[in-house]
Scaffold this active site. Structure first.
Site, PDB file in Angstrom:
ATOM      1  CG  ASP A 110      -1.873  -1.106   1.360  1.00 52.89           C
ATOM      2  OD1 ASP A 110      -3.072  -0.877   1.176  1.00 52.89           O
ATOM      3  OD2 ASP A 110      -1.438  -2.249   1.626  1.00 52.89           O
ATOM      4  CB  THR A 179      -5.372  -3.911   2.044  1.00 53.64           C
ATOM      5  OG1 THR A 179      -5.190  -2.768   1.217  1.00 53.64           O
ATOM      6  CG2 THR A 179      -4.129  -4.113   2.894  1.00 53.64           C
TER       7      THR A 179
END
Ligand SMILES: Nc1ncnc2c1ncn2[C@@H]1O[C@H](COP(=O)(O)O)[C@@H](OP(=O)(O)O)[C@H]1O
Ligand SMILES: [Mg+2]
Length: 359
Positions: A110, A179
């Site tokens: 990320d 995620t």
């Protein structure tokens, strides 16, 4: 006494100097303005030197150039996402909990994707507002220059530049959607996304799948590299829903469309929008509707909303309201995404979640 018998009046000299300064100022400011407009708008696509695409002091931005940079950013971010996953060192952390108590995770994928995507867009368009899911570390800046090349497929579909005032634009970046699934190594759900909203309306979206290297993009009234499927099942639809932030979505979907409809749990808002489209990627499941009932953030949904709008579809809250991509980060009213169907008729079928307690 001046040479050759000419007397210079001090007042005359002062007026002359002032006039000269005025002419110099005029020429110089015009020259600078010309430089900026060359960078921003008038320059030939593909031919210009690397540098900002818009004047730093506002002015106009070209949405076709923004699309080219958005695609590049999604791909470059995706390279980071893939690299980190393949290294198997994710440095997984929790950013806290969602309202429903799920872990809100963050990984090196990320963070590194965010850094690439944010700085590519910020360097090319310094004057536009960019909202991104992850924190941008100002001490860890990376200047990535765009080479001003607009890819052929974009030039083919979007035949002319499209200028809008820079201050009307809000960019939303999701450097790694799904995620949770990324940490579980469920790679097919993972996407990187960029969205451009103009006056709060989503007009340009890019969804990129880093592991299959498939990219979908579309611009409202511009063009796209993806389209809707020829038909959809409205009576007993396949409904794609969240697998990790589901809330009461299954109950809501089955109550509305009956037991003959099929629920497909999947990760990522980008993946779920792609499930509604004609996507050649083999790892992509197909669905007729996308429903979400819990709170969700605008970087998760803006790109999908723009693509659906560009292709004639819809993404609204469950009560049918359009979502504005300015101001607050999140939306409360759930999501209904459809294409090739009567969206308002679907909204009327759904129960009022406030009343039924299904939120
Ligand atoms: N209730 C909620 N609160 C916060 N974020 C949510 C949420 N429901 C979904 N999301 C976010 O929306 C994206 C899609 O969710 P899902 O896969 O569950 O459908 C994920 O984004 P990220 O992976 O970018 O964090 C997820 O974190
Ligand atoms: Mg996200």
């Amino acid at each position: 006494m001046a040479p050759m018998g000419i007397r210079l009046s001090p007042l005359g000299v002062a007026v002359f100097c002032l006039l000269g300064l005025g002419v110099l100022y005029h020429l110089y400011s015009g020259f600078l303005a010309g430089r900026f407009s060359l960078f921003g708008l008038g320059g030939e696509p593909g031919g210009g030197a690397a540098g900002p695409a818009a004047a730093a002091d506002g002015g106009a931005v070209d949405l076709r150039e923004m699309l080219a940079v958005a695609v590049l950013a999604a791909v470059r971010g995706g390279d980071e996402v893939r690299r980190v996953r393949e290294s198997n060192v994710l440095h997984e952390k929790s950013k806290g909990k969602t309202r429903e108590g799920a872990e809100d995770k963050m990984t090196s994928g990320d963070v590194l994707s965010n850094r690439k995507m944010f700085y590519l867009l910020k360097t090319a368009f310094p004057s536009v507002q960019i909202n991104t899911e992850e924190h941008v570390d100002a001490a860890d800046q990376e200047v990535i220059l765009w080479d001003h090349k607009i890819p052929e497929d974009i030039l083919k579909e979007v035949s002319a530049p499209k200028e809008v005032p820079a201050e009307s634009v809000t960019v939303w970046i999701d450097p790694l959607d799904a995620t949770q699934e990324y940490t579980e190594d469920l790679r097919k759900y993972v996407t990187t996304m960029v969205c451009v909203a103009v006056n709060g309306k989503p007009v340009l979206g890019v969804i990129h799948k880093p592991f299959s290297e498939y990219t979908a993009w579309a611009m409202v009234d511009g063009g796209s590299n993806v389209k809707a499927r020829p038909s959809y099942n409205e009576k007993t639809p396949k409904i794609v829903v969240s697998r990790s932030h589901s809330g009461m979505v299954k109950q809501v979907a089955l109550q509305t469309f009956g037991n003959q409809s099929t629920i497909i749990p999947a990760g990522g808002a980008g993946y779920k929008v792609l499930a509604l489209l004609d996507v050649p990627d083999k790892s992509q499941e197909k669905a007729d509707l996308y429903i979400h009932v819990t709170y969700i953030k605008k970087w998760d949904i803006c790109a999908g909303n723009a693509i659906l709008r560009a292709l004639g579809g819809h993404m609204t809250t469950l009560s049918g309201e359009e979502i504005s991509y300015t101001g607050s980060d999140g939306i409360e009213g759930g999501l209904l995404a459809s294409i090739g169907m009567n969206h308002q008729a679907l909204v009327r079928k759904l129960p009022d979640l406030e009343k039924t307690g299904h939120k």
